[in-house]
Scaffold this motif. Structure first.
Motif, PDB file in Angstrom:
ATOM      1  N   ALA A 133       1.325  -1.398   1.265  1.00 35.88           N
ATOM      2  CA  ALA A 133      -0.087  -1.020   1.258  1.00 35.88           C
ATOM      3  C   ALA A 133      -0.960  -2.201   1.679  1.00 35.88           C
ATOM      4  CB  ALA A 133      -0.487  -0.535  -0.133  1.00 35.88           C
ATOM      5  N   HIS A 134      -0.614  -3.398   1.221  1.00 35.32           N
ATOM      6  CA  HIS A 134      -1.344  -4.590   1.662  1.00 35.32           C
ATOM      7  C   HIS A 134      -1.258  -4.743   3.179  1.00 35.32           C
ATOM      8  CE1 HIS A 134      -2.835  -6.435  -1.918  1.00 35.32           C
ATOM      9  NE2 HIS A 134      -1.658  -6.625  -2.478  1.00 35.32           N
ATOM     10  N   ILE A 135      -0.077  -4.489   3.717  1.00 38.58           N
ATOM     11  CA  ILE A 135       0.105  -4.597   5.167  1.00 38.58           C
ATOM     12  C   ILE A 135      -0.717  -3.536   5.881  1.00 38.58           C
ATOM     13  CG2 ILE A 135       1.779  -4.329   7.039  1.00 38.58           C
ATOM     14  CD1 ILE A 135       3.882  -5.528   5.113  1.00 38.58           C
ATOM     15  N   GLN A 136      -0.644  -2.311   5.397  1.00 39.68           N
ATOM     16  CA  GLN A 136      -1.371  -1.214   6.033  1.00 39.68           C
ATOM     17  C   GLN A 136      -2.874  -1.430   5.967  1.00 39.68           C
ATOM     18  OE1 GLN A 136      -1.014   2.914   4.358  1.00 39.68           O
ATOM     19  NE2 GLN A 136      -0.096   3.332   6.351  1.00 39.68           N
ATOM     20  N   ALA A 202      -6.839  -1.700  -4.697  1.00 40.08           N
ATOM     21  CA  ALA A 202      -6.686  -0.803  -3.550  1.00 40.08           C
ATOM     22  C   ALA A 202      -5.224  -0.658  -3.167  1.00 40.08           C
ATOM     23  CB  ALA A 202      -7.498  -1.314  -2.361  1.00 40.08           C
ATOM     24  N   ALA A 203      -4.460  -1.762  -3.225  1.00 41.15           N
ATOM     25  CA  ALA A 203      -3.041  -1.708  -2.873  1.00 41.15           C
ATOM     26  C   ALA A 203      -2.247  -0.934  -3.918  1.00 41.15           C
ATOM     27  CB  ALA A 203      -2.482  -3.126  -2.714  1.00 41.15           C
ATOM     28  N   ASP A 204      -2.625  -1.038  -5.181  1.00 44.01           N
ATOM     29  CA  ASP A 204      -1.958  -0.241  -6.214  1.00 44.01           C
ATOM     30  C   ASP A 204      -2.110   1.251  -5.907  1.00 44.01           C
ATOM     31  OD1 ASP A 204      -1.135  -2.459  -7.638  1.00 44.01           O
ATOM     32  OD2 ASP A 204      -2.709  -2.305  -9.166  1.00 44.01           O
ATOM     33  N   LYS A 205      -3.317   1.654  -5.575  1.00 40.65           N
ATOM     34  CA  LYS A 205      -3.588   3.067  -5.316  1.00 40.65           C
ATOM     35  C   LYS A 205      -2.823   3.555  -4.083  1.00 40.65           C
ATOM     36  CE  LYS A 205      -7.392   6.335  -4.602  1.00 40.65           C
ATOM     37  NZ  LYS A 205      -6.897   6.924  -3.346  1.00 40.65           N
ATOM     38  N   ARG A 206      -2.920   2.810  -3.004  1.00 36.48           N
ATOM     39  CA  ARG A 206      -2.236   3.225  -1.783  1.00 36.48           C
ATOM     40  C   ARG A 206      -0.721   3.140  -1.947  1.00 36.48           C
ATOM     41  NH1 ARG A 206      -1.022   6.641   1.602  1.00 36.48           N
ATOM     42  NH2 ARG A 206      -0.175   5.883   3.594  1.00 36.48           N
ATOM     43  N   GLY A 207      -0.236   2.136  -2.663  1.00 29.42           N
ATOM     44  CA  GLY A 207       1.195   2.030  -2.903  1.00 29.42           C
ATOM     45  C   GLY A 207       1.735   3.221  -3.671  1.00 29.42           C
ATOM     46  N   ALA A 208       0.966   3.672  -4.668  1.00 29.33           N
ATOM     47  CA  ALA A 208       1.372   4.857  -5.427  1.00 29.33           C
ATOM     48  C   ALA A 208       1.431   6.091  -4.529  1.00 29.33           C
ATOM     49  CB  ALA A 208       0.400   5.093  -6.579  1.00 29.33           C
ATOM     50  N   LEU A 215       3.755   6.024 -11.571  1.00 30.51           N
ATOM     51  CA  LEU A 215       4.376   5.412 -12.745  1.00 30.51           C
ATOM     52  C   LEU A 215       5.507   4.465 -12.386  1.00 30.51           C
ATOM     53  CD1 LEU A 215       4.390   8.308 -15.373  1.00 30.51           C
ATOM     54  CD2 LEU A 215       2.682   6.527 -14.950  1.00 30.51           C
ATOM     55  N   TRP A 216       6.081   4.579 -11.193  1.00 30.27           N
ATOM     56  CA  TRP A 216       7.092   3.600 -10.763  1.00 30.27           C
ATOM     57  C   TRP A 216       6.461   2.217 -10.707  1.00 30.27           C
ATOM     58  CZ3 TRP A 216       9.969   6.236  -6.029  1.00 30.27           C
ATOM     59  CH2 TRP A 216      10.718   7.319  -6.513  1.00 30.27           C
ATOM     60  N   LEU A 217       5.300   2.120 -10.107  1.00 32.77           N
ATOM     61  CA  LEU A 217       4.617   0.833 -10.003  1.00 32.77           C
ATOM     62  C   LEU A 217       4.087   0.390 -11.362  1.00 32.77           C
ATOM     63  CD1 LEU A 217       3.500  -1.541  -8.438  1.00 32.77           C
ATOM     64  CD2 LEU A 217       1.554  -0.131  -7.743  1.00 32.77           C
ATOM     65  N   ALA A 218       3.581   1.320 -12.153  1.00 26.94           N
ATOM     66  CA  ALA A 218       3.070   0.968 -13.481  1.00 26.94           C
ATOM     67  C   ALA A 218       4.165   0.343 -14.334  1.00 26.94           C
ATOM     68  CB  ALA A 218       2.508   2.213 -14.167  1.00 26.94           C
ATOM     69  N   SER A 219       5.346   0.953 -14.322  1.00 29.13           N
ATOM     70  CA  SER A 219       6.474   0.412 -15.087  1.00 29.13           C
ATOM     71  C   SER A 219       6.884  -0.962 -14.570  1.00 29.13           C
ATOM     72  CB  SER A 219       7.654   1.380 -15.009  1.00 29.13           C
ATOM     73  OG  SER A 219       8.787   0.860 -15.678  1.00 29.13           O
ATOM     74  N   ALA A 220       6.891  -1.116 -13.239  1.00 29.50           N
ATOM     75  CA  ALA A 220       7.270  -2.396 -12.640  1.00 29.50           C
ATOM     76  C   ALA A 220       6.279  -3.492 -13.018  1.00 29.50           C
ATOM     77  CB  ALA A 220       7.349  -2.253 -11.122  1.00 29.50           C
ATOM     78  N   LEU A 221       4.987  -3.188 -12.979  1.00 26.24           N
ATOM     79  CA  LEU A 221       3.978  -4.183 -13.302  1.00 26.24           C
ATOM     80  C   LEU A 221       4.137  -4.693 -14.737  1.00 26.24           C
ATOM     81  CD1 LEU A 221       0.767  -2.658 -11.665  1.00 26.24           C
ATOM     82  CD2 LEU A 221       2.006  -4.694 -10.929  1.00 26.24           C
ATOM     83  N   LYS A 222       4.447  -3.805 -15.641  1.00 23.20           N
ATOM     84  CA  LYS A 222       4.630  -4.198 -17.040  1.00 23.20           C
ATOM     85  C   LYS A 222       5.796  -5.163 -17.183  1.00 23.20           C
ATOM     86  CE  LYS A 222       5.068  -2.281 -21.705  1.00 23.20           C
ATOM     87  NZ  LYS A 222       5.131  -1.028 -22.506  1.00 23.20           N
ATOM     88  N   LYS A 223       6.909  -4.862 -16.522  1.00 19.12           N
ATOM     89  CA  LYS A 223       8.087  -5.725 -16.600  1.00 19.12           C
ATOM     90  C   LYS A 223       7.847  -7.067 -15.905  1.00 19.12           C
ATOM     91  CE  LYS A 223      11.706  -2.164 -16.909  1.00 19.12           C
ATOM     92  NZ  LYS A 223      12.943  -1.629 -16.256  1.00 19.12           N
ATOM     93  N   ILE A 224       7.197  -7.023 -14.734  1.00 15.40           N
ATOM     94  CA  ILE A 224       6.960  -8.256 -13.977  1.00 15.40           C
ATOM     95  C   ILE A 224       6.041  -9.186 -14.756  1.00 15.40           C
ATOM     96  CG2 ILE A 224       6.000  -9.234 -11.865  1.00 15.40           C
ATOM     97  CD1 ILE A 224       6.762  -6.611 -10.469  1.00 15.40           C
TER      98      ILE A 224
END
Length: 302
Positions: A133-136, A202-208, A215-224
């Protein structure tokens, strides 16, 4: 934040850079600062990806040495209708990732070995969708150029402190040079952080949207976020100007969502992604009721 506001912030940084040059050396100093800024921007435009990857000792990944990771990125790039970026691995135990490159045709994504070991494949997909998403959105160019200007502002302010300014050419002398050396980098950092933090949302939204599973990204952010607070990244500590490019600040586990944070509060990001998931579920339920069937919320992996 839209691109107009981002452009305004970049213009403010350039103006600040030239203003410091003027204070330290008058009109001649401002002209020198402008030339330096132009040269650094041109350099970062063409070489930003290689420069950042080299800073973090990244090695290229492919189907032979990282088949699962490579396949995830390829599937996401297809889903986002993006050219396949170069894929890199960083041998580092801290879980993290970033994207770089001047445009989608000349882009790269990188993940640490710590991230791939910590996350499930779906969570890795959420992270890589965020980086794509950052790239796009062409954030990688904006953020790299901002980092370059911020570094140049600190450099010229320290240069003025060393030489004490130029009183004979409308300069500000040693006292002003000391103030410039303190205030200018802080002001540049504030603008840099403002750009970085808004682009992350913005990248979180577009990535989702790319992976079709917020929730894939939400779970990853918590672990990271938890992993970053426990593992020091020495390469990032040696190159702090690149910290804002990572999905989570690699320099600390700070969770303060304020003007001086390079990244938004992780809990706020997770909450936004969960709200996005709830909105989608409600939309799918309404569609199901209208058609008497069951809709599917499927990404590249079902």
């Amino acid at each position: 934040m839209n691109y107009t506001k981002t452009a305004m912030l970049l213009a403010a940084m350039t103006a600040l850079f030239m203003g410091i040059g003027y204070l330290l050396g008058g009109a001649g100093g401002a002209m020198i600062a402008f030339i330096i800024a132009l040269g650094m921007n041109l350099f970062s435009y063409w070489k930003s990806d290689k420069m950042v990857l080299r800073m973090h000792n990244a090695v290229e990944a492919h189907e032979e040495n990282a088949p699962e990771f490579f396949a995830i990125v390829r599937g996401l790039a297809e889903a986002a209708d993006l050219p396949m970026p170069a894929v890199y691995l960083i041998k580092n135990p801290q879980p993290n990732a970033f994207a770089t490159g001047r445009n989608p045709e000349n882009a790269a994504v990188a993940a640490t070995t710590g991230l791939l070991e910590l996350l499930e494949p779906e969570e890795v997909a959420g992270v890589m969708a965020h980086e794509l998403a950052h790239i796009q959105n062409r954030d990688t160019l904006i953020m790299t150029m901002t980092a370059t200007i911020a570094g140049a502002i600190s450099m010229i302010a320290n240069f003025g402190l060393f030489f004490g300014g130029n009183r004979n050419n409308n300069g500000i002398g040693i006292i002003g040079a000391i103030l410039a050396a303190i205030i200018a980098p802080m002001a540049a950092g504030i603008v840099q952080m403002a750009i970085s933090r808004t682009r992350e949302y913005a990248a979180d939204k577009r990535g989702a949207e790319i992976c079709n599973h917020p929730l894939w990204l939400a779970s990853a952010l918590k672990k990271i976020a938890s992993g970053v607070s426990k593992v020091e990244n020495m390469d990032a500590e040696r190159n702090p100007a690149s910290a804002h490019m990572f999905i989570i600040n690699p320099l600390s586990g700070a969770r303060m969502d304020n003007l001086f944070s390079t990244h938004p509060n992780t809990d706020n990001r997770i909450a936004a992604l969960r709200a996005m998931e709830q909105d989608w579920d409600q939309t799918y339920d309404e569609v199901d009721d209208q058609h008497g069937g069951e809709s599917q919320n499927a990404g590249p992996w079902g």
